[in-house]
Design a protein around this motif. Sequence first.
Motif, mmCIF file in Angstrom:
data_model
loop_
_atom_site.group_PDB
_atom_site.id
_atom_site.type_symbol
_atom_site.label_atom_id
_atom_site.label_comp_id
_atom_site.label_asym_id
_atom_site.label_seq_id
_atom_site.Cartn_x
_atom_site.Cartn_y
_atom_site.Cartn_z
ATOM 1 N N GLU A 18 6.221 -28.653 -32.073
ATOM 2 C CA GLU A 18 5.563 -27.518 -32.726
ATOM 3 C C GLU A 18 4.136 -27.334 -32.215
ATOM 4 O O GLU A 18 3.701 -26.220 -31.939
ATOM 5 N N GLU A 19 3.428 -28.466 -32.089
ATOM 6 C CA GLU A 19 2.028 -28.351 -31.650
ATOM 7 C C GLU A 19 1.944 -27.879 -30.201
ATOM 8 O O GLU A 19 1.110 -27.050 -29.850
ATOM 9 N N LEU A 20 2.816 -28.427 -29.346
ATOM 10 C CA LEU A 20 2.803 -27.999 -27.939
ATOM 11 C C LEU A 20 3.213 -26.535 -27.817
ATOM 12 O O LEU A 20 2.665 -25.802 -26.999
ATOM 13 N N THR A 21 4.166 -26.112 -28.641
ATOM 14 C CA THR A 21 4.613 -24.722 -28.603
ATOM 15 C C THR A 21 3.472 -23.793 -29.025
ATOM 16 O O THR A 21 3.258 -22.734 -28.427
ATOM 17 N N ALA A 22 2.721 -24.230 -30.044
ATOM 18 C CA ALA A 22 1.599 -23.412 -30.496
ATOM 19 C C ALA A 22 0.518 -23.345 -29.418
ATOM 20 O O ALA A 22 -0.117 -22.314 -29.206
ATOM 21 N N HIS A 23 0.352 -24.453 -28.687
ATOM 22 C CA HIS A 23 -0.699 -24.502 -27.669
ATOM 23 C C HIS A 23 -0.311 -23.670 -26.441
ATOM 24 O O HIS A 23 -1.047 -22.784 -26.021
ATOM 25 N N ASP A 24 0.848 -23.984 -25.828
ATOM 26 C CA ASP A 24 1.323 -23.227 -24.667
ATOM 27 C C ASP A 24 2.802 -23.542 -24.484
ATOM 28 O O ASP A 24 3.158 -24.512 -23.790
ATOM 29 N N ALA A 25 3.630 -22.733 -25.116
ATOM 30 C CA ALA A 25 5.069 -23.018 -25.148
ATOM 31 C C ALA A 25 5.651 -23.071 -23.739
ATOM 32 O O ALA A 25 6.440 -23.964 -23.411
ATOM 33 N N PHE A 26 5.238 -22.131 -22.901
ATOM 34 C CA PHE A 26 5.798 -22.043 -21.557
ATOM 35 C C PHE A 26 5.485 -23.304 -20.743
ATOM 36 O O PHE A 26 6.354 -23.899 -20.110
ATOM 37 N N LEU A 27 4.211 -23.710 -20.802
ATOM 38 C CA LEU A 27 3.797 -24.910 -20.071
ATOM 39 C C LEU A 27 4.547 -26.138 -20.580
ATOM 40 O O LEU A 27 5.016 -26.968 -19.794
ATOM 41 N N ALA A 28 4.685 -26.234 -21.912
ATOM 42 C CA ALA A 28 5.364 -27.393 -22.498
ATOM 43 C C ALA A 28 6.802 -27.474 -22.015
ATOM 44 O O ALA A 28 7.287 -28.549 -21.645
ATOM 45 N N HIS A 29 7.502 -26.334 -21.989
ATOM 46 C CA HIS A 29 8.899 -26.339 -21.545
ATOM 47 C C HIS A 29 9.010 -26.606 -20.047
ATOM 48 O O HIS A 29 9.896 -27.322 -19.619
ATOM 49 N N ALA A 30 8.107 -26.009 -19.284
ATOM 50 C CA ALA A 30 8.146 -26.222 -17.831
ATOM 51 C C ALA A 30 8.019 -27.713 -17.528
ATOM 52 O O ALA A 30 8.748 -28.262 -16.706
ATOM 53 N N GLU A 31 7.103 -28.384 -18.223
ATOM 54 C CA GLU A 31 6.867 -29.795 -17.937
ATOM 55 C C GLU A 31 7.974 -30.696 -18.477
ATOM 56 O O GLU A 31 8.506 -31.534 -17.757
#
Length: 240
Positions: free
Chosen positions: A127-140
């Motif tokens: 949830e926190e990563l999605t709020a911060h930058d969902a695209f970046l979190a999923h890419a990584e």
Amino acid sequence: MENTPGSPHPHEPHGEGLASRLNWLRAGVLGANDGIVSTAGLVVGVAAATTSASAIFTAGIAGLTAGAISMAVGEYVSVSAQRDSERALLAKERTELSEEPEFELAELADIYQSKGLTPETARKVAEELTAHDAFLAHAEAELGLDPHELTNPWAAAVSSAVSFTLGALLPLLAIILPPTTARIPVTFAAVLIALAITGSVSARLGGSNRARAVLRVVIGGALAMAITYGIGQLAGVAGI
Ligand SMILES: [Zn+2]
């Protein structure tokens, strides 16, 4: 690479940055190796057939140029293809994120849970990563990609051409500079020493057994020169 706000050591290379730098270095050493072995085989073969310095030099410089261009083109094509497929994956991820955000959040949480976090922590992290930058979190997490750091095909092409050229210069100089009778022995020695060094460096970078890596590359180079020397001798005797 962008720094995460609040990261304790903003200038320290991230793990992935360091790994990609090591990959570059390894590719450079392999390119140099290619340049050494193929040019050495070429000039030793020609020198076995003729004592003409201009024939040897012409063959060497043509081999160097053709090899460097072929390496650059090959690298450009392969890195472009890789980047295209990475971009397609990232675009697909972006679409999925906008169309099914809930599903994607659950997917991210699953990834962190499979890495050992409890379901609650994994959900919170996701949830926190999605709020911060969902695209970046999923890419990584999902694709293992940093969208800001995709490999540049031009950089890959230029660096492999440069490393091949640097490697190729060694046998070219070793065969051209000494007096006629010393050409071939000097080139053999210089090439085997250089290969021992590149073999040792690449074993170190790859964390593999050094003696075995050195032996493999030195035997490979010696074989290449012995074979082209034999062919050059035959061609010289036959007067082709
Ligand atoms: Zn996803």
